[in-house]
Scaffold this motif. Structure first.
Motif, PDB file in Angstrom:
ATOM      1  N   PHE A 141     -31.083 -35.984   2.311  1.00 18.97           N
ATOM      2  CA  PHE A 141     -31.244 -35.327   3.610  1.00 18.97           C
ATOM      3  C   PHE A 141     -32.633 -34.711   3.745  1.00 18.97           C
ATOM      4  O   PHE A 141     -33.255 -34.755   4.813  1.00 18.97           O
ATOM      5  N   THR A 160     -35.109 -37.373   4.462  1.00 18.62           N
ATOM      6  CA  THR A 160     -34.931 -37.815   5.844  1.00 18.62           C
ATOM      7  C   THR A 160     -35.495 -36.786   6.821  1.00 18.62           C
ATOM      8  O   THR A 160     -36.197 -37.139   7.778  1.00 18.62           O
ATOM      9  N   ASN A 190     -25.256 -40.936   1.661  1.00 16.96           N
ATOM     10  CA  ASN A 190     -25.010 -40.384   2.991  1.00 16.96           C
ATOM     11  C   ASN A 190     -26.317 -40.007   3.683  1.00 16.96           C
ATOM     12  O   ASN A 190     -26.534 -40.335   4.855  1.00 16.96           O
ATOM     13  N   GLY A 191     -27.197 -39.348   2.952  1.00 16.36           N
ATOM     14  CA  GLY A 191     -28.488 -38.997   3.524  1.00 16.36           C
ATOM     15  C   GLY A 191     -29.337 -40.213   3.841  1.00 16.36           C
ATOM     16  O   GLY A 191     -30.096 -40.219   4.818  1.00 16.36           O
ATOM     17  N   TYR A 199     -28.158 -43.189   4.756  1.00 11.24           N
ATOM     18  CA  TYR A 199     -27.639 -43.784   5.986  1.00 11.24           C
ATOM     19  C   TYR A 199     -28.085 -42.996   7.215  1.00 11.24           C
ATOM     20  O   TYR A 199     -28.269 -43.560   8.296  1.00 11.24           O
ATOM     21  N   ASP A 200     -28.268 -41.703   7.054  1.00  3.87           N
ATOM     22  CA  ASP A 200     -28.821 -40.905   8.151  1.00  3.87           C
ATOM     23  C   ASP A 200     -30.215 -41.415   8.505  1.00  3.87           C
ATOM     24  O   ASP A 200     -30.555 -41.577   9.684  1.00  3.87           O
ATOM     25  N   ASP A 257     -31.113 -43.418  12.091  1.00  2.00           N
ATOM     26  CA  ASP A 257     -32.066 -42.743  12.971  1.00  2.00           C
ATOM     27  C   ASP A 257     -33.477 -43.319  12.841  1.00  2.00           C
ATOM     28  O   ASP A 257     -34.426 -42.785  13.418  1.00  2.00           O
ATOM     29  N   SER A 270     -23.705 -31.413  12.643  1.00  3.64           N
ATOM     30  CA  SER A 270     -22.854 -32.048  13.644  1.00  3.64           C
ATOM     31  C   SER A 270     -21.607 -31.187  13.874  1.00  3.64           C
ATOM     32  O   SER A 270     -21.174 -30.447  12.997  1.00  3.64           O
ATOM     33  N   SER A 321     -28.682 -34.930  12.780  1.00  4.33           N
ATOM     34  CA  SER A 321     -28.290 -36.303  12.457  1.00  4.33           C
ATOM     35  C   SER A 321     -27.821 -36.953  13.743  1.00  4.33           C
ATOM     36  O   SER A 321     -26.736 -36.660  14.233  1.00  4.33           O
ATOM     37  N   LEU A 367     -25.755 -41.221  12.921  1.00  5.30           N
ATOM     38  CA  LEU A 367     -24.712 -41.058  11.906  1.00  5.30           C
ATOM     39  C   LEU A 367     -23.844 -39.852  12.213  1.00  5.30           C
ATOM     40  O   LEU A 367     -22.642 -39.865  11.933  1.00  5.30           O
ATOM     41  N   THR A 388     -23.548 -36.991  10.843  1.00  4.62           N
ATOM     42  CA  THR A 388     -22.878 -36.486   9.652  1.00  4.62           C
ATOM     43  C   THR A 388     -22.939 -34.964   9.596  1.00  4.62           C
ATOM     44  O   THR A 388     -23.830 -34.340  10.167  1.00  4.62           O
ATOM     45  N   PRO A 442     -26.432 -31.818   7.089  1.00  2.49           N
ATOM     46  CA  PRO A 442     -27.889 -31.950   6.904  1.00  2.49           C
ATOM     47  C   PRO A 442     -28.693 -30.741   7.359  1.00  2.49           C
ATOM     48  O   PRO A 442     -29.885 -30.648   7.031  1.00  2.49           O
TER      49      PRO A 442
END
Length: 586
Positions: free
Chosen positions: A56, A59, A84-85, A87-88, A92, A390, A412, A415, A417, A420
């Protein structure tokens, strides 16, 4: 001391301008950590408490600076935690390089401890994905990875086995049968010009000049084009709606903006999408097509050829950088009198702003979340950066955090999520040490990575954290009700957590707020504190993040949820009634 391959990796990162790597050590990357130690004067290693936070942070760093973000994790579980981070970053469209460890080449394929083939695991998330098998491949593969991340606006991944990390730099670990010559590369990315084709711009101008009710929709791809967006809006007499990641494209008090679009957007923006005969999309590939016009002609300025015209039927798809495209378009626009069209939406926005102001009521008990954000908005500097998680908090931030001056806003986007907000803030404080950085998060998202507040304290980063504590997963609660289901499994058991105690135990500033009259003082003290600070505010858990326009189906399902036995229907009904009264000017 012999120069090891990991040094070649770190040196090449430095040559690319990388000054920060976010990560967590492990036995799968001890060689890389040694390379970072030997070159700590060139590349800073930021130690986190969870690898997901490292991704994160990378990102967030990329989102805020436009430069590549880099994260580092050990083999096996460490690399898994990054996903997960990453995919963020992928969704984006920001450049991130993930570096992971791998077991020694001699044991690969034997089911060795923590043997996870991360290059295979990352096949979906990464635009460039390679396991280094020979130290001589460095630094060429670093160059290719970073160039690809920039060019495709996504994730690149390099994984290095343990033994290769500490092998002699530039040397093959064994004799090659027929040695090939490696390409000689350079740490340079030649950015495309972003200029549109002249015939495409002329085509776009023709459609826009003939519009009677034009509308603009701008996104994060136009964050660097504020002046050009405003100039085109003036020439067209076009109201401008903004995606949530593009909230900072133009100020929220601009006479041209209708605010956000979508579930967290404004009523004027929804009306604009319904009425527009030409929609001009700039720097956005807005994914929620149900909020876009069904009949309007569409012009789109999009940097990625694969996304131009991919979201909605598009009459004029133009591949270009937003700033360059708008500059080329401006001389071709014919000024026409569309003041009545624009004035209509200015009047609608005046009413919408008044409605939002009415909800920022300090006399509410329990505390209205809208009031908390309004105080943050009032006290923050004009160049403050707000990061957000989120959930319902995204609604309050979208509607009550005002973009003015050089303020920025990050979350985010696609995604969507949780968690973050705090890692973003830490990364952005590293990138901009002189700016005020505020993480506005929910209690659910904060608890996922709350260890990173300790990271902020240990690194003496003056990030500020405001927790919207409703002791629940608020967004899911309302989504269940809109579907017609009574809430289930979305409220945490009493009592509410006191996160301020955690902040103080870490060595930071911590304040717990349970009454409206204490909100302003606590937030003011936190913003004035010279180190990390956290304010945990107990807000009304029954405050609904209502969409700008409520459809018949949503209203019917909401009513059915009450009839089926909504356990908190009295409190919810009271809150809705108060909100309605305040909008009418209590």
């Amino acid at each position: 001391m012999a120069r090891i391959a990991a040094e070649s990796l770190v040196e090449r990162l430095a040559e690319w301008g990388v000054d920060t790597v976010f990560g967590m050590p492990g036995d799968g990357i001890n060689g890389i950590m040694e390379g970072l130690r030997r070159h700590r004067d060139r590349v800073r290693f930021v130690l986190v408490h969870h690898e997901e936070a490292a991704a994160f942070m990378a990102t967030g760093y990329a989102k805020a600076t436009g430069r590549i973000g880099v994260c580092l994790a050990t083999s096996g579980p460490g690399g898994i935690h990054l996903l997960n981070g990453l995919y963020d970053a992928k969704l984006d469209h920001v450049p991130v390089l993930a570096i992971t460890g791998m077991q020694e080449t001699s044991v690969l394929g034997t089911g060795y401890q923590q043997e996870v083939h991360l290059d295979r695991l990352y096949e979906d998330v990464a635009e460039y994905n390679m396991m280094i098998t020979n130290p001589a491949q460095l630094p060429s593969l670093v160059d290719l990875a970073i160039r690809t991340a920039y060019a495709r606006r996504g994730v690149a991944h390099l994984t290095l086995p343990n033994d290769l990390q500490v092998a002699e730099a530039g040397m093959a670990p064994y004799r090659t049968v027929a040695p090939a010559r490696l390409p000689e590369t350079a740490p340079v990315y030649l950015r495309p010009s972003g200029l549109p084709r002249q015939e495409d711009v002329e085509w776009a101008a023709e459609v826009l000049n003939n519009a009677r009710r034009p509308a603009m929709l701008v996104g994060q791809g136009a964050l660097h084009a504020r002046e050009e967006v405003l100039a085109v809006a003036e020439a067209l007499g076009a109201p401008v709606a903004k995606t949530l990641p593009g909230k900072a494209v133009i100020p929220d008090d601009s006479p041209y903006t209708t605010g956000g679009i979508g579930l967290l957007g404004t009523r004027p923006s929804e009306e604009l999408m319904d009425e527009a005969d030409v929609l001009f999309m700039v720097g956005t590939n807005f994914p929620y097509s149900k909020f876009l016009p069904e009949q309007a002609r569409v012009v789109q300025f999009e940097a990625d050829p694969t996304r131009a015209g991919a979201r909605i039927a598009t009459d004029v798809p133009v591949v270009c950088d937003a700033k360059e495209g708008l500059r080329a378009l401006l001389p071709l626009l014919n000024a026409r009198d569309r003041t009545a069209h624009l004035r209509k939406y200015q009047e609608m926005m005046d009413k919408w702003r008044a409605d939002m102001d009415a909800l920022e009521n300090p006399d509410r008990d329990p505390i209205a979340p809208q009031y908390v954000v309004s105080i943050v908005d009032e006290l923050a500097t004009d160049d403050a950066i707000l990061t957000c998680d989120s959930g319902t908090i995204a609604t309050w931030a979208a509607r009550h955090w005002t973009i003015r001056g050089e303020r920025r806003f990050y979350l985010s986007g696609t995604l969507a999520t949780m968690a973050p907000g705090l890692p973003y803030a830490i990364a952005m404080q590293h990138a901009y040490p002189g700016r005020q950085v505020i993480a506005y998060v929910g209690d659910g998202g904060f608890t996922m990575l709350m260890g990173e507040f300790l990271t902020a304290v240990q690194q003496r980063l003056p990030v500020k954290v405001i927790i919207n504590n409703n002791n629940s997963l608020g967004q899911i609660l309302w989504e269940q009700m809109v579907l017609g289901y009574p809430e289930h499994g979305v409220r945490f058991p009493e009592p509410e957590a006191d996160f301020s105690a955690w902040a103080r135990s870490c060595g930071g500033f911590g304040a717990k707020v349970t009454k409206s009259e204490d909100v302003a003082m606590a937030i003011g003290q936190a913003l004035a504190h010279d180190g990390p600070a956290l304010v945990d505010v107990d807000v009304n858990p029954n405050e609904p993040p209502m969409p700008a326009k409520v459809s018949y189906e949503q209203a019917k399902n909401f009513a059915q949820a009450f009839l089926k036995g909504q356990p908190h229907k009295a409190a919810i009904a009271t809150t809705l009634f108060k909100d309605r009264i305040q909008r009418l000017g209590e």
